[in-house]
Every structure is written in structure tokens, then in C-alpha cells.
Design an enzyme around this catalytic site. Structure first.
Site, PDB file in Angstrom:
ATOM      1  N   VAL A  66       0.912  -1.217  -0.147  1.00  0.00           N
ATOM      2  CA  VAL A  66       0.016  -0.101   0.116  1.00  0.00           C
ATOM      3  C   VAL A  66       0.743   1.388  -0.054  1.00  0.00           C
ATOM      4  O   VAL A  66       0.264   2.343   0.217  1.00  0.00           O
ATOM      5  CB  VAL A  66      -1.055   0.058   1.059  1.00  0.00           C
ATOM      6  CG1 VAL A  66      -1.923  -1.212   1.172  1.00  0.00           C
ATOM      7  CG2 VAL A  66      -0.192  -0.058   2.541  1.00  0.00           C
TER       8      VAL A  66
ATOM      9  N   HIS B 257      -4.213  -3.979  -2.710  1.00  0.00           N
ATOM     10  CA  HIS B 257      -4.687  -3.717  -1.259  1.00  0.00           C
ATOM     11  C   HIS B 257      -5.021  -2.503  -1.030  1.00  0.00           C
ATOM     12  O   HIS B 257      -4.813  -2.014   0.274  1.00  0.00           O
ATOM     13  CB  HIS B 257      -3.782  -4.271  -0.346  1.00  0.00           C
ATOM     14  CG  HIS B 257      -3.674  -5.800  -0.417  1.00  0.00           C
ATOM     15  ND1 HIS B 257      -2.870  -6.649   0.195  1.00  0.00           N
ATOM     16  CD2 HIS B 257      -4.764  -6.841  -1.087  1.00  0.00           C
ATOM     17  CE1 HIS B 257      -3.098  -8.029   0.012  1.00  0.00           C
ATOM     18  NE2 HIS B 257      -4.221  -8.085  -0.611  1.00  0.00           N
TER      19      HIS B 257
ATOM     20  N   CYS C 281     -19.660   6.639   3.092  1.00  0.00           N
ATOM     21  CA  CYS C 281     -20.283   6.860   1.872  1.00  0.00           C
ATOM     22  C   CYS C 281     -19.072   6.908   1.005  1.00  0.00           C
ATOM     23  O   CYS C 281     -17.785   6.295   1.103  1.00  0.00           O
ATOM     24  CB  CYS C 281     -20.703   8.553   1.647  1.00  0.00           C
ATOM     25  SG  CYS C 281     -19.486   9.786   1.918  1.00  0.00           S
TER      26      CYS C 281
HETATM   27 ZN   LIG Z   1     -19.000  10.170   3.897  1.00  0.00          ZN
END
Ligand SMILES: [Zn+2]
Length: 238
Positions: free
Chosen positions: A88, A106, A117
Site C-alpha cells: 500500500v 490492497h 459513503c
Molecule cells: Zn462520507
């Protein structure tokens, strides 16, 4: 020449980024494997963020090593090339691999994304790094989390599609698997499908892995030592 490379934490370890496994990976006497889960984040997001901030700092201060550079050299000489990394960090990118030739399966530690969200942002040197508090989403106020794949989470769909598309468009002449214990079944699957028509499978790892018995060549050395001569050889053979 068609080339697929799969890398793991062993490649970054030589730049001073400790792997999760083993004593080196411990942080404040805590096992990172237990810190990097959705459950750990739900229980103590502050602690999880402290670990990731320290990890980001360490990565920013690290430099690509000879393994990253060798892989980038091979990418430059090969049109048909894909690197799939489980790392990463941004060391492959800084080593010179263009984004279109690399999949970070990953995720990316410098992405901060909402835990609820779709909102995300790139936090390479963001002010939040210095803050003690937990970042909150500017769209929905939920807690933000690092944009990495935690244990038992799904892989990012778009990135999986990129790997599958590359694999579907032909078998490779060479597949190199470097610095990974190949514990995830998808890594094994991609390596084997990558050379399904009989291409070379080169494994570079100090220890045996589940892929070793399929390899046409095994190099039991760290990636930074083993990869430069392998890449020279491949480039010379054209
Ligand atoms: Zn959010």
C-alpha cells in the site's frame, strides 16, 4: 515479451518498511494484524489512525530500493506489462512505474476515505497527519479511514477488473512473484493463470511458498539482491 509481476511486503521491507509478520512488525507491543481490521477500527479508531499516521511517515521517509528500480526498468522495456502489488506504499510509483502499468490490489495508504459513503481524498502531506483527532467526512460526517484493504475485506472491484482484463488478453512469457509468501489464494491464482500457456514462473523469496512447486526458477534471496540480475537477463534476451 508479455510480463506479469506480483510483489509483496518483502520488496518494501528492504526499504525499511517492516512487514506485518514477525517481531519487527510489532508496534507498541501490538500486533498490526489485529490493528488492521474493521473491528479494530470500530473499537478504537484513534489507535488505528495513530498506527497509520506513523506508517505513512515511515513510508514518506523511505526510498525505493534496487528491487523497485529493477521492476521499473523492466516495465520501461516491455509494452505488455502489469505489476500487481499487495503493498500500500508508494515505493513502486516513486521507483518509476507509471500508474497504468500498476495495480495496488490492497489499496493506497495515502488515500483517506469515508467509512460510510464514497467520498475519498489523497492525503500525502495533508494537515490531518499532524492532528490528533480522527478525520471526519466532509460530505456525511462519518469517520474517515485509510484507503487500504483490511483483513477479510473485499478487494477493490475496479482493480480486480484491471488484473482480470490483463490476464484474459493472453498468457505471459514471464511471471515473477517477488517478496510475498503468497498466502492469498488470488495471488496464487493470478500467478498460475498468468503463465497458463507454459511461460516462466520465477519466484524470488527467501522462504518456500505455496507457489514454489510450480516455479520454473526459484531464487531464495531478498528481492533487492535477486531482481536486478534477473531483469538484466530478461532485457538482454528480449
Ligand atoms: Zn462520507
Amino acid at each position: 515479451m508479455r510480463v506479469l509481476i506480483l510483489t509483496g511486503s518483502g520488496v518494501s521491507a528492504e526499504s525499511g518498511i517492516p512487514t506485518f509478520r514477525g517481531k519487527d512488525g510489532y508496534w507498541r507491543n501490538l500486533d498490526p494484524i489485529k490493528l488492521t481490521t474493521p473491528e479494530a477500527f470500530a473499537r478504537d479508531p484513534q489507535l488505528v489512525w495513530e498506527w497509520y499516521r506513523e506508517r505513512r511517515r515511515r513510508i514518506r521517509n523511505a526510498r525505493p530500493n534496487a528491487a523497485h528500480q529493477a521492476i521499473a526498468r523492466l516495465a520501461q522495456c516491455t509494452n505488455d506489462f502489469l505489476l500487481v502489488t499487495q503493498n500500500v506504499d508508494d515505493l513502486h510509483a516513486r521507483g518509476g512505474i507509471p500508474a497504468q502499468k500498476m495495480v495496488q490490489i490492497h489499496g493506497d495508504i495515502f488515500v483517506t476515505r469515508c467509512s460510510r459513503c464514497e467520498f475519498e481524498r489523497y492525503d500525502y502531506k495533508h494537515d490531518h497527519e499532524q492532528e490528533e483527532s480522527i478525520p471526519k467526512c466532509s460530505q456525511c460526517t462519518a469517520l474517515m479511514r485509510p484507503g487500504v484493504v483490511w483483513f477479510d475485506e473485499h478487494l477493490p472491484w475496479n482493480e480486480v477488473v484491471r488484473v482480470e482484463t490483463f490476464l484474459d488478453s493472453g498468457s505471459c512469457d514471464v511471471v515473477i512473484v517477488a517478496g510475498t509468501t503468497a498466502t492469498f489464494s488470488y495471488i496464487i491464482d493470478w500467478a498460475l493463470r498468468g503463465r497458463r500457456d507454459g511461460g516462466h514462473l520465477i519466484e524470488v523469496n527467501p522462504e518456500e511458498t505455496p507457489l514454489s512447486r510450480f516455479a520454473t526458477r526459484v531464487v531464495r534471496e531478498p528481492a533487492a539482491i535477486a531482481l536486478p540480475p534477473i531483469v538484466d537477463e530478461l532485457i538482454a534476451s528480449g
